[in-house]
Design a protein around this motif. Structure first.
Motif, PDB file in Angstrom:
ATOM      1  N   LEU A  89       2.859   1.272   3.430  1.00 37.57           N
ATOM      2  CA  LEU A  89       1.907   0.445   2.554  1.00 37.57           C
ATOM      3  C   LEU A  89       0.593   0.392   3.366  1.00 37.57           C
ATOM      4  O   LEU A  89      -0.376   0.196   2.888  1.00 37.57           O
ATOM      5  N   ASP A  90       0.675   0.618   4.855  1.00 37.09           N
ATOM      6  CA  ASP A  90      -0.499   0.381   5.739  1.00 37.09           C
ATOM      7  C   ASP A  90      -1.264   1.594   5.455  1.00 37.09           C
ATOM      8  O   ASP A  90      -2.377   1.512   5.487  1.00 37.09           O
ATOM      9  N   ASP A  91      -0.823   2.837   4.753  1.00 39.97           N
ATOM     10  CA  ASP A  91      -1.333   4.005   4.530  1.00 39.97           C
ATOM     11  C   ASP A  91      -2.234   3.892   3.348  1.00 39.97           C
ATOM     12  O   ASP A  91      -3.307   4.622   3.005  1.00 39.97           O
ATOM     13  N   LEU A  92      -2.033   2.742   2.564  1.00 41.32           N
ATOM     14  CA  LEU A  92      -2.825   2.429   1.270  1.00 41.32           C
ATOM     15  C   LEU A  92      -3.744   1.520   1.323  1.00 41.32           C
ATOM     16  O   LEU A  92      -4.646   1.157   0.349  1.00 41.32           O
ATOM     17  N   ALA A  93      -4.099   0.816   2.404  1.00 45.38           N
ATOM     18  CA  ALA A  93      -5.016   0.002   2.692  1.00 45.38           C
ATOM     19  C   ALA A  93      -6.372   0.080   2.313  1.00 45.38           C
ATOM     20  O   ALA A  93      -7.141  -0.769   1.750  1.00 45.38           O
ATOM     21  N   GLU A  94      -6.865   1.357   2.479  1.00 46.70           N
ATOM     22  CA  GLU A  94      -8.169   1.916   2.123  1.00 46.70           C
ATOM     23  C   GLU A  94      -8.426   1.988   0.547  1.00 46.70           C
ATOM     24  O   GLU A  94      -9.407   2.170   0.211  1.00 46.70           O
ATOM     25  N   PHE A  95      -7.397   1.906  -0.245  1.00 48.62           N
ATOM     26  CA  PHE A  95      -7.260   2.403  -1.695  1.00 48.62           C
ATOM     27  C   PHE A  95      -7.119   0.936  -2.269  1.00 48.62           C
ATOM     28  O   PHE A  95      -5.928   0.367  -2.771  1.00 48.62           O
ATOM     29  N   GLN A  96      -8.124   0.051  -2.381  1.00 46.93           N
ATOM     30  CA  GLN A  96      -8.123  -1.529  -2.696  1.00 46.93           C
ATOM     31  C   GLN A  96      -7.636  -1.645  -4.072  1.00 46.93           C
ATOM     32  O   GLN A  96      -6.771  -2.491  -4.341  1.00 46.93           O
ATOM     33  N   GLU A  97      -7.955  -0.712  -5.024  1.00 46.55           N
ATOM     34  CA  GLU A  97      -7.342  -1.112  -6.502  1.00 46.55           C
ATOM     35  C   GLU A  97      -6.097  -0.880  -6.592  1.00 46.55           C
ATOM     36  O   GLU A  97      -5.393  -1.455  -7.540  1.00 46.55           O
ATOM     37  N   ILE A  98      -5.438  -0.189  -5.700  1.00 48.20           N
ATOM     38  CA  ILE A  98      -4.059   0.028  -5.823  1.00 48.20           C
ATOM     39  C   ILE A  98      -3.194  -0.960  -4.834  1.00 48.20           C
ATOM     40  O   ILE A  98      -2.317  -1.631  -5.120  1.00 48.20           O
ATOM     41  N   ALA A  99      -3.727  -1.044  -3.403  1.00 51.43           N
ATOM     42  CA  ALA A  99      -3.296  -1.989  -2.490  1.00 51.43           C
ATOM     43  C   ALA A  99      -3.380  -3.230  -3.021  1.00 51.43           C
ATOM     44  O   ALA A  99      -2.241  -4.123  -2.534  1.00 51.43           O
ATOM     45  N   GLU A 100      -4.148  -3.608  -3.691  1.00 54.82           N
ATOM     46  CA  GLU A 100      -4.165  -5.235  -4.038  1.00 54.82           C
ATOM     47  C   GLU A 100      -3.018  -5.682  -5.124  1.00 54.82           C
ATOM     48  O   GLU A 100      -2.579  -6.692  -5.163  1.00 54.82           O
ATOM     49  N   HIS A 101      -2.405  -4.515  -5.556  1.00 59.40           N
ATOM     50  CA  HIS A 101      -0.857  -4.768  -6.353  1.00 59.40           C
ATOM     51  C   HIS A 101       0.290  -4.808  -5.645  1.00 59.40           C
ATOM     52  O   HIS A 101       1.332  -4.883  -6.343  1.00 59.40           O
ATOM     53  N   LEU A 102       0.144  -4.407  -4.501  1.00 60.42           N
ATOM     54  CA  LEU A 102       1.210  -4.270  -3.522  1.00 60.42           C
ATOM     55  C   LEU A 102       1.434  -4.986  -2.211  1.00 60.42           C
ATOM     56  O   LEU A 102       0.438  -5.444  -2.141  1.00 60.42           O
ATOM     57  N   PRO A 103       2.594  -5.224  -1.742  1.00 69.24           N
ATOM     58  CA  PRO A 103       2.573  -6.010  -0.522  1.00 69.24           C
ATOM     59  C   PRO A 103       1.543  -5.365   0.544  1.00 69.24           C
ATOM     60  O   PRO A 103       1.407  -3.848   0.485  1.00 69.24           O
ATOM     61  N   LYS A 104       1.349  -5.816   1.633  1.00 65.38           N
ATOM     62  CA  LYS A 104       0.238  -5.282   2.626  1.00 65.38           C
ATOM     63  C   LYS A 104       0.885  -4.463   3.780  1.00 65.38           C
ATOM     64  O   LYS A 104       0.375  -3.583   4.227  1.00 65.38           O
ATOM     65  N   GLU A 105       2.226  -4.897   3.893  1.00 64.57           N
ATOM     66  CA  GLU A 105       3.009  -4.147   4.856  1.00 64.57           C
ATOM     67  C   GLU A 105       4.357  -3.527   4.374  1.00 64.57           C
ATOM     68  O   GLU A 105       4.844  -4.362   3.491  1.00 64.57           O
ATOM     69  N   GLY A 106       5.038  -2.786   4.929  1.00 66.76           N
ATOM     70  CA  GLY A 106       6.361  -2.143   4.739  1.00 66.76           C
ATOM     71  C   GLY A 106       6.409  -1.095   4.114  1.00 66.76           C
ATOM     72  O   GLY A 106       5.278  -0.077   4.379  1.00 66.76           O
ATOM     73  N   ILE A 107       7.465  -0.514   3.695  1.00 68.11           N
ATOM     74  CA  ILE A 107       7.713   0.735   3.142  1.00 68.11           C
ATOM     75  C   ILE A 107       8.412   0.770   1.558  1.00 68.11           C
ATOM     76  O   ILE A 107       9.066  -0.098   1.233  1.00 68.11           O
ATOM     77  N   LEU A 108       7.846   1.736   0.776  1.00 68.97           N
ATOM     78  CA  LEU A 108       8.372   1.789  -0.465  1.00 68.97           C
ATOM     79  C   LEU A 108       9.204   3.056  -0.458  1.00 68.97           C
ATOM     80  O   LEU A 108       8.522   4.083   0.012  1.00 68.97           O
TER      81      LEU A 108
END
Length: 146
Positions: A89-108
């Motif tokens: 999930l750290d890899d998604l931090a720059e994609f705010q529209e998606i990252a705001e709906h997910l936890p900030k840390e961890g793995i899916l």
């Protein structure tokens, strides 16, 4: 992306047919149709990595990082699901529209029955896929698929 007027017309006719069957007929432009149904998404591109031991990173296939107590998911028939993708999930931090709906840390981690390949809309097919969220990446270990 809808490339042609014909494709747009086909999509709208399918949608209107579905709405008519449900007793709800709505009339609005194709642009309004897209606005009502659009959602943020990502397009991922595979790049070669350095394989096992690369640390915590997003990956497609291979050996996922899971907790030590992880039990590999299976179908009701007992067949193990295939590991598809792991998203750090750290890899998604720059994609705010998606990252705001997910936890900030961890793995899916995503698993799927690639043998029968069910659509998943039937409750009887609920065993054909699994998504796991692992919060603490420091506690994860690499596990070979069965």
């Amino acid at each position: 992306t809808i490339a042609t007027e014909a494709a747009r017309g086909t999509l709208l006719r399918q949608w209107n047919k579905s709405a008519a069957q449900g007793g709800n007929i709505y009339h609005f432009s194709f642009g309004e149709f897209l606005e009502r149904n659009v959602a943020p998404s990502l397009r991922m591109q595979l790049v070669s990595g350095n394989g096992s031991g690369a640390g915590v990173c997003s990956q497609v296939g291979g050996s996922p990082l899971v907790p030590k107590s992880f039990e590999w998911p299976h179908t009701r028939k007992g067949r193990p699901l295939e590991f598809l993708i792991q998203i750090h999930l750290d890899d998604l931090a720059e994609f705010q529209e998606i990252a705001e709906h997910l936890p900030k840390e961890g793995i899916l981690s995503f698993f799927y029955d690639t043998v029968d390949q069910p659509w998943g809309f039937d409750p009887e097919e609920s065993d054909a896929w699994r998504v796991f969220y692992f919060e603490n990446v420091d506690d994860l270990v690499e596990v070979e698929p069965p």
